[in-house]
Design a protein around this motif. Structure first.
Motif, mmCIF file in Angstrom:
data_model
loop_
_atom_site.group_PDB
_atom_site.id
_atom_site.type_symbol
_atom_site.label_atom_id
_atom_site.label_comp_id
_atom_site.label_asym_id
_atom_site.label_seq_id
_atom_site.Cartn_x
_atom_site.Cartn_y
_atom_site.Cartn_z
ATOM 1 N N ARG A 9 0.846 -1.201 0.000
ATOM 2 C CA ARG A 9 0.000 0.000 0.000
ATOM 3 C C ARG A 9 0.880 1.250 0.000
ATOM 4 N NH1 ARG A 9 -3.511 -2.037 5.134
ATOM 5 N NH2 ARG A 9 -1.368 -2.169 5.884
ATOM 6 N N ARG A 10 0.511 2.217 -0.820
ATOM 7 C CA ARG A 10 1.249 3.482 -0.841
ATOM 8 C C ARG A 10 0.699 4.387 0.266
ATOM 9 N NH1 ARG A 10 0.997 4.993 -6.002
ATOM 10 N NH2 ARG A 10 3.054 4.147 -6.410
ATOM 11 N N ILE A 11 1.557 4.760 1.198
ATOM 12 C CA ILE A 11 1.127 5.564 2.357
ATOM 13 C C ILE A 11 1.465 7.027 2.052
ATOM 14 C CG2 ILE A 11 1.325 5.842 4.864
ATOM 15 C CD1 ILE A 11 0.302 3.016 3.833
ATOM 16 N N ASN A 12 0.417 7.809 1.796
ATOM 17 C CA ASN A 12 0.673 9.201 1.400
ATOM 18 C C ASN A 12 -0.170 10.203 2.201
ATOM 19 O OD1 ASN A 12 -1.846 8.749 0.344
ATOM 20 N ND2 ASN A 12 -1.152 8.620 -1.788
ATOM 21 N N TYR A 13 -0.797 9.724 3.284
ATOM 22 C CA TYR A 13 -1.774 10.531 4.000
ATOM 23 C C TYR A 13 -1.476 10.493 5.500
ATOM 24 C CZ TYR A 13 -6.630 11.646 5.540
ATOM 25 O OH TYR A 13 -7.740 12.165 6.123
ATOM 26 N N MET A 227 -6.086 9.755 -3.565
ATOM 27 C CA MET A 227 -5.990 10.271 -2.203
ATOM 28 C C MET A 227 -7.362 10.521 -1.583
ATOM 29 S SD MET A 227 -2.708 12.700 -1.818
ATOM 30 C CE MET A 227 -3.138 13.950 -3.001
ATOM 31 N N ALA A 228 -8.404 10.038 -2.246
ATOM 32 C CA ALA A 228 -9.763 10.399 -1.838
ATOM 33 C C ALA A 228 -10.191 9.782 -0.512
ATOM 34 C CB ALA A 228 -10.742 10.012 -2.921
ATOM 35 N N GLY A 229 -9.503 8.735 -0.045
ATOM 36 C CA GLY A 229 -9.875 8.144 1.236
ATOM 37 C C GLY A 229 -10.834 6.990 1.075
ATOM 38 N N CYS A 254 -9.232 -1.609 5.016
ATOM 39 C CA CYS A 254 -7.798 -1.739 5.290
ATOM 40 C C CYS A 254 -6.969 -2.000 4.039
ATOM 41 C CB CYS A 254 -7.583 -2.874 6.288
ATOM 42 S SG CYS A 254 -8.549 -2.684 7.795
ATOM 43 N N GLU A 255 -7.519 -2.771 3.094
ATOM 44 C CA GLU A 255 -6.681 -3.130 1.943
ATOM 45 C C GLU A 255 -6.280 -1.913 1.111
ATOM 46 O OE1 GLU A 255 -10.919 -3.669 0.865
ATOM 47 O OE2 GLU A 255 -9.694 -4.364 2.523
ATOM 48 N N SER A 256 -7.059 -0.821 1.253
ATOM 49 C CA SER A 256 -6.665 0.378 0.497
ATOM 50 C C SER A 256 -6.248 1.509 1.446
ATOM 51 C CB SER A 256 -7.820 0.828 -0.399
ATOM 52 O OG SER A 256 -8.939 1.108 0.413
ATOM 53 N N CYS A 257 -5.960 1.162 2.701
ATOM 54 C CA CYS A 257 -5.623 2.206 3.670
ATOM 55 C C CYS A 257 -4.291 2.864 3.292
ATOM 56 C CB CYS A 257 -5.533 1.601 5.075
ATOM 57 S SG CYS A 257 -5.223 2.864 6.325
ATOM 58 N N ASN A 258 -4.304 4.189 3.262
ATOM 59 C CA ASN A 258 -3.098 4.926 2.834
ATOM 60 C C ASN A 258 -2.587 5.862 3.922
ATOM 61 O OD1 ASN A 258 -5.187 6.756 2.813
ATOM 62 N ND2 ASN A 258 -4.693 7.632 0.812
ATOM 63 N N ARG A 259 -2.999 5.628 5.186
ATOM 64 C CA ARG A 259 -2.739 6.637 6.207
ATOM 65 C C ARG A 259 -1.864 6.185 7.378
ATOM 66 N NH1 ARG A 259 -8.938 7.409 7.942
ATOM 67 N NH2 ARG A 259 -9.058 7.735 5.710
ATOM 68 N N ILE A 260 -1.209 7.146 7.968
ATOM 69 C CA ILE A 260 -0.611 6.982 9.288
ATOM 70 C C ILE A 260 -1.131 8.137 10.145
ATOM 71 C CG2 ILE A 260 1.465 5.720 8.615
ATOM 72 C CD1 ILE A 260 2.998 8.389 8.692
ATOM 73 N N ARG A 261 -0.899 8.035 11.445
ATOM 74 C CA ARG A 261 -1.408 9.064 12.356
ATOM 75 C C ARG A 261 -0.319 9.506 13.305
ATOM 76 N NH1 ARG A 261 -7.085 8.395 12.810
ATOM 77 N NH2 ARG A 261 -7.673 6.780 11.324
#
Ligand code: SAM
Ligand code: SF4
Length: 325
Positions: A9-13, A227-229, A254-261
């Motif tokens: 998964r690309r994490i960009n958010y 990046m639409a979420g 989850c399979e398309s989750c692109n986020r960290i917090r």
């Protein structure tokens, strides 16, 4: 630079919580008495938040959502956002708010470079709204929405947490908000973050929300951008806005989750529901920038494939106001 996790998964958010404080006490988010507040020293300063955000952008984050707690209650936020919006490589700076302080702050936020706003709103009935939020004032939030439109924000996203027996009779009224106005009205499944008994009876699956709307209005599916979420988006035929269904419980995205917090206390987490996190404060306060960037990469590597919310609920209470919902 790109952040790709072990599942490809690309994490960009990045969701960046700037405070754990809030001027509301929503029943699904906080206990009535509120939660223990972070000590001043345990909270990241704006300088530290800026350094974390810049390190994340340098590693591949393209979109930052500022959240909380209620982000607008933190003094000095507008100047911070102005600085943040200028970070080289950041494509989108957006913010989630309960809207109470938007009448005063919508225009300054726009001028500071915030591209879009998500506004949480769970009822259009004044008394019910006050009951759900325990201290919110619907008239102020509606005035805030108006101020945001006047300031040039658009299209606004309105987020409704659907709770069976509490506000599910308003689903169609909320859907109808997207007919005349270009709002994206998003229906969110209620998550058991407070480990409340009987949560599953109250949490309405997205499929049921959708079929209630589809029974009343003809819906057209819409295609999302990278990046639409996590929302599945639809349009009421002929409507000016859109409808989104967000299914963190029934259809975990989850399979398309692109986020960290990153929490207000400086913990970086790969998943809202994972108890694992890494405290960035020692690195920030020790001035170790290389280690900070390395830690961002390692939290991405450790990001779990999926959460087990529907099967197991949550292991421990998830403090949404501290982590940043
Ligand atoms: N105070 C701001 C607000 O309410 O928009 C930002 C922080 S709040 C924690 C972010 C989002 O998390 C809100 O849209 C809220 O409705 C959502 N949220 C909090 N607890 C939730 C729960 N148990 N289930 C679903 N959504 C929840
Ligand atoms: Fe505050 Fe937002 Fe939590 Fe409501 S959902 S209590 S407004 S942080």
């Amino acid at each position: 630079m790109e952040l790709i996790d072990t599942y490809g998964r690309r994490i960009n958010y990045l969701r960046l919580s700037v405070t754990d404080r809030c001027n509301m006490r929503c029943c699904y988010c906080m206990p009535a008495q509120g939660v223990a507040k972070l000590q001043h020293d345990d909270m990241l300063s704006y300088e530290e938040l800026f350094r974390v955000a810049s390190a994340c952008v340098a590693q591949g984050i393209k979109k930052i959502r500022v959240t909380g707690g209620e982000p607008l209650v933190r003094r000095g936020l507008v100047s911070f956002l102005e600085r943040l919006s200028g970070v080289d490589g950041l494509k989108e700076l957006v913010l989630t708010t309960n809207g109470m302080l938007l009448p005063e702050l919508a225009l300054p936020l726009k001028r500071a470079g915030v591209a879009r706003l998500n506004i949480s709103l769970d009822s259009l009935n004044h008394e019910r709204f006050a009951r759900i939020t325990r201290s919110g004032d619907l008239a102020r939030v509606l005035a805030g929405i108006e101020a945001a439109e006047k300031a040039g924000f658009g299209p606004l996203k309105i987020n409704m947490v659907v709770m069976r027996g509490v506000n599910d009779d308003e689903i169609l009224d909320f859907a109808a908000l997207s007919i005349n106005k270009p709002y994206t009205v998003r229906f969110i499944e209620y998550m058991p973050t407070l480990q409340d008994q009987g949560w599953s009876a109250q949490s309405m699956p997205g499929s049921e929300i959708l079929s209630r709307i589809a029974d009343r209005y003809p819906l057209l599916p819409m295609i999302g951008t990278e990046m639409a979420g996590p929302a599945r988006n639809f349009k009421i035929e002929g409507g000016a806005g859109a409808i989104g269904i967000i299914t963190p419980v029934s259809g975990h995205f989850c399979e398309s989750c692109n986020r960290i917090r990153v929490t207000a206390a400086g913990m970086v987490r790969g998943c809202l529901f994972s108890s694992q996190g890494i405290d960035l404060k020692p690195l920030l306060r020790g001035g170790d920038h290389a280690a900070l960037e390395q830690t961002v990469r390692s939290i991405v590597t450790q990001k779990p494939g999926r959460h087990q919310l529907a099967e197991q609920g949550v292991e421990e209470q998830v403090n949404m106001s501290r982590i940043g919902g």
